[in-house]
Enzyme design. Structure first.
Site, mmCIF file in Angstrom:
data_model
loop_
_atom_site.group_PDB
_atom_site.id
_atom_site.type_symbol
_atom_site.label_atom_id
_atom_site.label_comp_id
_atom_site.label_asym_id
_atom_site.label_seq_id
_atom_site.Cartn_x
_atom_site.Cartn_y
_atom_site.Cartn_z
ATOM 1 N N GLU A 1 0.808 -1.216 0.000
ATOM 2 C CA GLU A 1 0.000 0.000 0.000
ATOM 3 C C GLU A 1 0.839 1.263 0.000
ATOM 4 O OE1 GLU A 1 -3.640 1.699 2.745
ATOM 5 O OE2 GLU A 1 -3.610 -0.415 2.157
ATOM 6 N N ASP B 69 -2.881 -3.182 2.717
ATOM 7 C CA ASP B 69 -3.455 -3.435 4.037
ATOM 8 C C ASP B 69 -4.611 -4.416 3.931
ATOM 9 O OD1 ASP B 69 -1.667 -1.837 5.323
ATOM 10 O OD2 ASP B 69 -3.108 -0.302 5.948
ATOM 11 N N TYR C 18 -2.567 -5.182 13.548
ATOM 12 C CA TYR C 18 -3.292 -4.351 12.581
ATOM 13 C C TYR C 18 -4.187 -3.319 13.275
ATOM 14 C CZ TYR C 18 -6.121 -3.119 8.504
ATOM 15 O OH TYR C 18 -6.754 -2.435 7.503
#
Length: 619
Positions: free
Chosen positions: A7, A110, A321
């Site tokens: 990303e 992600d 995360y």
């Protein structure tokens, strides 16, 4: 050649490092048979109205309902207007070349809705037809990356995730573009750009409604009577069980109290004593939203600040995360928790608690695989933090501390209520903690004890009489509900404005909230950028522009929090395989309705002209 697309450049570098790839090229890194390239956020977006033939702003164009959406390169402002971002065009050319040469494409954006959207928009814009695999990880540690590459998923497994993301993107375009133009044009204010949106407008409505309720609140005076009974030298405070509307009523009650000074040494009769033990379970683990709320309360961080710091900690392999909406973990992750707790034994704040938990049975309240969505709750990774800034350390400590709290024992306390009769009835309450359990981690004062009159209460017996050493008449006023700050607004957004304190019930409603944990910070920042709200100390306060827009839309569909919350739930259902076509048709029907409403209502808008100076390109 295997091409891995991340990303952002920093993530690509970290993954490349794990593979030992070190040869840096323009827009990618290569080595060991792999090539690592990247986006930098959203390179592509849904095309602007003019790309569908809707030139200029005109009521005749509304509602704008493109039969098929197009993708467009992200734009930048220049002195000549908006143009395609040259750096984006260059990177897309690089990705195109690498995809053409690839034997295999691996998606490492992600692992979430927006990450999937970022990749798919690139993939479809470049008209790539090659199959791809998906890296799905909840941590950026070397071991997590290696494990993820050993267990790559077919890209098709995430088609419904993309469908959900794409529908969200389309619905935001349809509602935002049409509602903004409808209100701006119908207002009759030349050059006005009055931005509305699927999520931002009901959020603005919540802030304005609370502000006006607070501002227009007329306090009412009421009276109470307090007494101070004495039990063997320990004096405590009791308050009349009733509130009185007039001072005369309260005075009459006060006069009936048989106090020591009035010659009554045994003036208070203990009518009732109720002492109940209570188990207070530990809080659930943090998701992004709950962590943003805590960071706002403890440190005054904005939601956007917290997300930025947490993302940085994630990319530095220190936490899992960040954009998760889950406050639970599965049994597989729970198996590794004792090792994570052991890693905190040297922590300057939590070391003793970590050591104590090392020999205890861990609480499993936050362990439920069925409640884990794409990612589990935020945890530390076991990596040792080094040279963190004070703000980074503060957020890291909140993650670590909550992890210890969540797996700690219940807090055991005794809640005591004493009813004293001296003419009227008076109540005294107090809480004594017998076993601190999870509350020992941060040693915070309990929220529900902050308003208690007594830190502790003496042991008294029903039927006994106590001397009353003092009495007083208290004059008080009713208070409005407080203005929203970022913590309370985030909490309200979780339940589309419903006031629910129970965290498990609130969590159960998360799919019907406004926005998602990952997008709520951006909603607040958008309202600030539009000059609809400002930060005033810790509170979020509407501007005259914000109030003016609210007054026009408050009764329209676009401002209804619960209605908008249902769209979020529908998007989550699409993630689970629900019909995309049905949702798209419903959004188009909704768009037609709100466009019609706003075209009819815009003429009633009264707004300071000086505050409508945004260019139409921003809508």
């Amino acid at each position: 050649m295997k091409v891995i697309i991340a990303e952002k450049p920093s993530v690509a570098r970290e993954i490349a490092k794990v593979f030992g790839a070190t040869t840096k090229k323009d827009g990618y890194i290569e080595g060991k048979g792999f090539t690592f390239t990247w986006a930098f956020g959203h390179l592509l977006q849904l095309a602007a109205p003019q790309e569908y033939g809707y030139y200029g702003w005109s009521v005749q164009h509304l509602p704008m309902l493109p039969p098929k959406f197009k993708l467009s390169i992200r734009k930048v402002k220049t002195k000549d207007g908006l143009i395609d971002d040259p750096s984006v065009k260059k990177q897309l050319d690089t990705i195109q070349k690498l995809f053409d040469e690839a034997t295999e494409i691996i998606v490492a954006t992600d692992a979430g809705r927006e990450g999937e959207l970022i990749f798919r928009y690139i993939y479809y814009y470049l008209k790539c037809k090659k199959p791809f695999k998906r890296l799905w990880i909840s941590s950026q540690t070397d071991e997590a990356i290696k494990e993820g590459f050993r267990n790559l998923k077919p890209g098709s497994d995430y088609d419904t995730l993309f469908n959900s993301a794409h529908c969200r993107s389309q619905s935001d375009w349809l509602v935002g573009m049409n509602a903004t133009q409808a209100l701006s044009l119908s207002s009759g204010i030349r050059g006005a750009v009055l931005s509305l949106g699927r999520v931002q407008t009901p959020t603005l409505a919540m802030i304005c409604s609370r502000y006006l309720e607070n501002k227009n609140f007329v306090p009412e005076t009421f009276y109470q009577v307090s007494i101070h009974p004495d039990k063997d030298g320990q004096v405590f405070k009791a308050i009349s069980s009733e509130n009185y509307k007039t001072k005369e009523e309260a005075q009459a009650v006060l006069d009936q109290v048989q106090d020591v000074e009035g010659g009554f040494p045994q003036g208070g009769h203990i009518l009732q004593v109720e002492a109940k033990p209570r188990k207070e379970p530990p809080p659930l683990l943090h998701d992004l939203s709950s962590l943003q709320q805590e960071a706002n309360k403890r440190k005054g961080f904005t939601a956007d600040q917290t997300l930025t710091i947490l993302q940085n900690l994630y990319e530095n392999k220190l936490v899992t995360y960040p954009r998760t909406g889950s406050r639970y973990i599965g049994d597989d992750v729970f198996a590794g928790v004792p090792a994570l707790i052991a890693k905190l034994e040297q922590h300057p704040l939590f070391g003793k608690q970590a050591i104590a938990l090392g020999s205890a049975t861990l609480n499993k309240r936050s362990v439920n695989a069925k409640k884990v969505t794409d990612h589990h709750a935020v945890l530390t990774t076991g990596e040792n933090p080094h040279q963190l800034s004070p703000d980074q350390q503060a957020v890291y400590d909140m993650v670590a501390g909550r992890m210890l709290e969540a797996f700690h024992q219940d807090c055991i306390k005794e809640v005591t209520k004493i009813v004293v009769q001296s003419g009227a009835k008076f109540n005294a309450s107090g809480t004594v903690i017998h076993t601190a359990g999870w509350r020992s981690v941060f040693n915070d004062k309990e929220d529900d004890k902050k308003d208690e009159e007594n830190a502790t209460l003496p042991k008294v017996t029903q039927g006994e009489n106590l001397p009353i050493t003092a009495k007083a008449l208290l004059e008080k006023q009713t208070k409005p509900r407080p203005l929203y700050n970022e913590a309370t607004l985030l909490k309200a957004l979780e339940t589309a404005g419903k006031e629910i304190d129970d965290e498990e019930l609130r969590y159960a409603m998360k799919d019907s909230g406004l926005g998602t944990p990952a997008t709520r910070a951006a909603i607040i920042e958008t309202l600030l950028k539009r000059n609809y709200i400002i930060r005033e100390k810790k509170n979020l306060v509407p501007t005259p522009t914000g109030i003016a827009v609210y007054e026009v839309v408050k009764n329209q569909q676009i401002a209804q929090a619960e209605l908008t919350g249902t769209w979020e739930k529908r998007l989550e259902e699409i993630r689970s395989g629900a019909s995309v076509t049905d949702f798209q048709n419903e959004i188009k029907t909704y768009t037609r309705a709100i466009t019609s409403e706003l075209l009819a209502q815009g003429k009633s808008l009264k707004i300071p002209t000086a505050q409508t100076s945004e260019t139409k390109a921003t809508a």
